[in-house]
Structure formats: structure tokens, C-alpha cells
Design a protein around this motif. Sequence first.
Motif, PDB file in Angstrom:
ATOM      1  N   UNK A   1       0.802  -1.271   0.021  1.00 40.80           N
ATOM      2  CA  UNK A   1       0.015  -0.067   0.078  1.00 40.80           C
ATOM      3  C   UNK A   1       0.845   1.283  -0.121  1.00 40.80           C
ATOM      4  N   UNK A   2       1.968   1.129   0.193  1.00 44.05           N
ATOM      5  CA  UNK A   2       3.097   2.369   0.252  1.00 44.05           C
ATOM      6  C   UNK A   2       3.483   2.420  -1.275  1.00 44.05           C
ATOM      7  N   UNK A   3       2.461   3.160  -1.960  1.00 49.13           N
ATOM      8  CA  UNK A   3       2.688   3.357  -3.284  1.00 49.13           C
ATOM      9  C   UNK A   3       2.187   4.748  -3.891  1.00 49.13           C
ATOM     10  N   UNK A   4       2.609   5.176  -4.865  1.00 48.16           N
ATOM     11  CA  UNK A   4       1.740   6.499  -5.444  1.00 48.16           C
ATOM     12  C   UNK A   4       1.923   6.593  -6.848  1.00 48.16           C
ATOM     13  N   UNK A   5       0.914   7.117  -7.298  1.00 44.29           N
ATOM     14  CA  UNK A   5       1.070   7.550  -8.957  1.00 44.29           C
ATOM     15  C   UNK A   5       1.344   9.079  -9.018  1.00 44.29           C
ATOM     16  N   UNK A   6       2.281   9.431 -10.033  1.00 42.05           N
ATOM     17  CA  UNK A   6       2.541  10.550 -10.089  1.00 42.05           C
ATOM     18  C   UNK A   6       2.128  11.348 -11.379  1.00 42.05           C
ATOM     19  N   UNK A   7       1.249  12.287 -11.489  1.00 42.39           N
ATOM     20  CA  UNK A   7       0.800  12.943 -12.736  1.00 42.39           C
ATOM     21  C   UNK A   7       1.591  14.204 -13.043  1.00 42.39           C
ATOM     22  N   UNK A   8       2.116  14.206 -14.256  1.00 43.44           N
ATOM     23  CA  UNK A   8       2.870  15.348 -14.795  1.00 43.44           C
ATOM     24  C   UNK A   8       2.306  15.768 -15.766  1.00 43.44           C
ATOM     25  N   UNK A   9       2.058  17.431 -15.723  1.00 40.59           N
ATOM     26  CA  UNK A   9       1.605  18.039 -16.880  1.00 40.59           C
ATOM     27  C   UNK A   9       2.816  18.285 -18.060  1.00 40.59           C
ATOM     28  N   UNK A  10       2.268  18.613 -19.062  1.00 38.95           N
ATOM     29  CA  UNK A  10       3.110  19.075 -20.150  1.00 38.95           C
ATOM     30  C   UNK A  10       3.892  20.385 -19.943  1.00 38.95           C
ATOM     31  N   UNK A  11       4.861  20.290 -20.424  1.00 39.16           N
ATOM     32  CA  UNK A  11       5.715  21.549 -20.377  1.00 39.16           C
ATOM     33  C   UNK A  11       7.009  21.542 -19.334  1.00 39.16           C
ATOM     34  N   UNK A  12       7.444  22.797 -19.137  1.00 36.63           N
ATOM     35  CA  UNK A  12       8.534  22.963 -18.041  1.00 36.63           C
ATOM     36  C   UNK A  12       7.919  22.957 -16.737  1.00 36.63           C
ATOM     37  N   UNK A  13       8.142  22.288 -15.903  1.00 34.96           N
ATOM     38  CA  UNK A  13       7.934  21.777 -14.522  1.00 34.96           C
ATOM     39  C   UNK A  13       8.338  22.654 -13.311  1.00 34.96           C
ATOM     40  N   UNK A  14       9.359  23.568 -13.760  1.00 33.55           N
ATOM     41  CA  UNK A  14      10.285  24.326 -12.755  1.00 33.55           C
ATOM     42  C   UNK A  14       9.500  24.980 -11.770  1.00 33.55           C
ATOM     43  N   UNK A  15       8.315  25.658 -12.191  1.00 30.96           N
ATOM     44  CA  UNK A  15       7.349  26.480 -11.345  1.00 30.96           C
ATOM     45  C   UNK A  15       6.028  26.030 -11.205  1.00 30.96           C
ATOM     46  N   UNK A  16       5.746  24.726 -11.257  1.00 32.33           N
ATOM     47  CA  UNK A  16       4.509  24.132 -11.283  1.00 32.33           C
ATOM     48  C   UNK A  16       4.496  23.735  -9.840  1.00 32.33           C
ATOM     49  N   UNK A  17       3.079  24.025  -9.252  1.00 32.57           N
ATOM     50  CA  UNK A  17       2.892  23.857  -7.973  1.00 32.57           C
ATOM     51  C   UNK A  17       2.676  22.086  -7.789  1.00 32.57           C
ATOM     52  N   UNK A  18       3.177  21.654  -6.620  1.00 32.81           N
ATOM     53  CA  UNK A  18       3.020  20.180  -6.387  1.00 32.81           C
ATOM     54  C   UNK A  18       2.130  19.930  -5.217  1.00 32.81           C
ATOM     55  N   UNK A  19       1.245  18.865  -5.688  1.00 33.18           N
ATOM     56  CA  UNK A  19       0.187  18.563  -4.684  1.00 33.18           C
ATOM     57  C   UNK A  19       0.470  17.064  -4.295  1.00 33.18           C
ATOM     58  N   UNK A  20       0.142  16.956  -2.869  1.00 34.98           N
ATOM     59  CA  UNK A  20       0.291  15.607  -2.468  1.00 34.98           C
ATOM     60  C   UNK A  20      -1.142  15.436  -1.891  1.00 34.98           C
ATOM     61  N   UNK A  21      -1.758  14.245  -2.812  1.00 41.52           N
ATOM     62  CA  UNK A  21      -3.156  14.200  -2.837  1.00 41.52           C
ATOM     63  C   UNK A  21      -3.598  12.763  -1.910  1.00 41.52           C
ATOM     64  N   UNK A  22      -4.536  12.844  -0.901  1.00 43.64           N
ATOM     65  CA  UNK A  22      -4.687  11.550  -0.166  1.00 43.64           C
ATOM     66  C   UNK A  22      -6.123  11.303  -0.257  1.00 43.64           C
ATOM     67  N   UNK A  23      -6.549  10.133  -0.479  1.00 38.29           N
ATOM     68  CA  UNK A  23      -7.896   9.369  -0.814  1.00 38.29           C
ATOM     69  C   UNK A  23      -8.481   9.261   0.577  1.00 38.29           C
ATOM     70  N   UNK A  24      -9.718   9.091   0.426  1.00 36.28           N
ATOM     71  CA  UNK A  24     -10.671   8.777   1.611  1.00 36.28           C
ATOM     72  C   UNK A  24     -10.870   7.016   1.739  1.00 36.28           C
ATOM     73  N   UNK A  25     -11.777   6.787   2.879  1.00 35.74           N
ATOM     74  CA  UNK A  25     -12.050   5.485   2.976  1.00 35.74           C
ATOM     75  C   UNK A  25     -12.003   5.088   4.393  1.00 35.74           C
ATOM     76  N   UNK A  26     -12.342   6.128   5.273  1.00 30.72           N
ATOM     77  CA  UNK A  26     -12.335   5.865   6.732  1.00 30.72           C
ATOM     78  C   UNK A  26     -11.079   5.131   7.284  1.00 30.72           C
TER      79      UNK A  26
END
Length: 271
Positions: free
Chosen positions: A32-57
Amino acid sequence: MKQLTFFLFLIHFCSLAQAKTVQHLSYGKSSQQVLDLYLPDGNLNNAPVIILLHGGAWSMGGLEYTSKHAQDISNLGFVVANVDYRYVTDKISAKDLLSDIDDAVGYVSNVSNKYGFAKSGYHIVGISAGAHLALLYGYTKKNMKSITALCAPSRLDSLESLDFIKKNGHIDIIEKLAGAKLNENGDNAAFTAISPFNNITNTPTLLIHGDADPLVNVSQSQNLYKELKNKGIESNLIIRPGKGHDVGMNSPDTEIQNISDIASWVKNHNK
């Protein structure tokens, strides 16, 4: 004017190219200690980075719960790490889940050079149980630029909250989360320790909650917002009228509005 702005955002939202995904990156030894990384097109130097956490009690679900939301957010130009974490058990409690998140954040930072995005200065977003963890992690680690919490359980030690949890049949899960049994007539410090309400620090916080939520009463976010304001913490509360525990994330129009609000909050605090 608001309707026009939303309509223009909808056109923009639907016309963007999909971000690419790097799937099932292991940040620990558990499956369960896994993640998927979503990367938009283009230069990512200034792209905000979000850590997203799912629900499920804290005891069910996985990356599939938030994969669409991760994709939708990343399509707007954000790097998104959609993070899975272990379930609570008699041996795994909130401190272990926070450790999972910390390890995931560390992993994302370590691979930042490979993909070209920022090494630090991230934002954390969570839904339901993930929102609780996002708040608790953001307040206790103090390494996030902002927090967004959708339908968050934020106070687990009040009599009202505990009564509500018992009625929903989740008290055993909360006890595992706290690593302690509920004391009906005494001290419940372990429940206070895992309540974001009791751990507030100066991290900008956006709260989104449906006022018809049958699982986490909207008062949880209302009371937290009031406390944030009392402490002078930059914060905002958005109430979704008539929406339940999904905060409208399963309805296309409301999901787009939520994504828009999340994106605006993160952009405004990515400095």
C-alpha cells in the motif's frame, strides 16, 4: 459574472491535454506504500506540487478513489502525487499513517530532479479520512505551503463527535487510529492528539464541506474554521449546499467547481 467565469473555466478545463502518469511508484515496503505521479506537459520548474490523499475511513480504498481528481488537477498544470497509505489495524495507528505520508513526500522530493519539478514547498489535499490526515500532517509537520481538506473529520475527542462516530459504527476504527480505547468517563488524550482541531499551526487552510454530509457533520469544518480565524490563520470555508459526503466530487459540475477552488487556493499560496 460568477456564472460567466465558471463557464469559461469549464471550457478551459475540458480543452486541456491530459497529463501523463507514472504509476505505482513504491515509497515503502508495504504493497500500500505506493503513489502515482501525474505530470503536466511543459516546463515543471514553477509547477505547484500537490500531495493528494484518498478517503475510505482509514480502512479501505486506494488510489482509484482519487485517480480522476488527480488527473483533473494535473491537467491544469499541477504536479500531483496521488498517495496510497496503509490501513489502520491494532498495530497501525495515525502516527504510522503520518509516517507513510512523510515517506511519500520524501520520495516525491527525491525524484523531483528526474522529472524537473520543485524539490520542496508542496501543498497537501485530502478527502474524508485523507482530509483528516492532510490537516494533521500539515499542522504537525509544518512543511506544506497550504492544506485543502474536503469533508474533513477534524475533532475526534469531543462528546458530540464521539457520539456521532459511535452512531455511524466507526468507533473501533477511531480507536485503532488513536491507538487507544475510548474511555467513556475519563481522559481521552489519545483522541485529542489525533484531532487537527487541537494541533493547529500557521498553515493556510481551505475547507470544503457539504451541508448534507451524513458521515462527517458539517459542524466539524465550521468549528475548525472558527478556531482558525480565532488564531489568525489564513483560511477559507466553502459550504456546498445539499451535498453529502462526496462534497459533490461525483457530480461533474460540482467536481469542476471543487477542482477550480483547489487550484486557485494552491496557486495563491505557491509563493
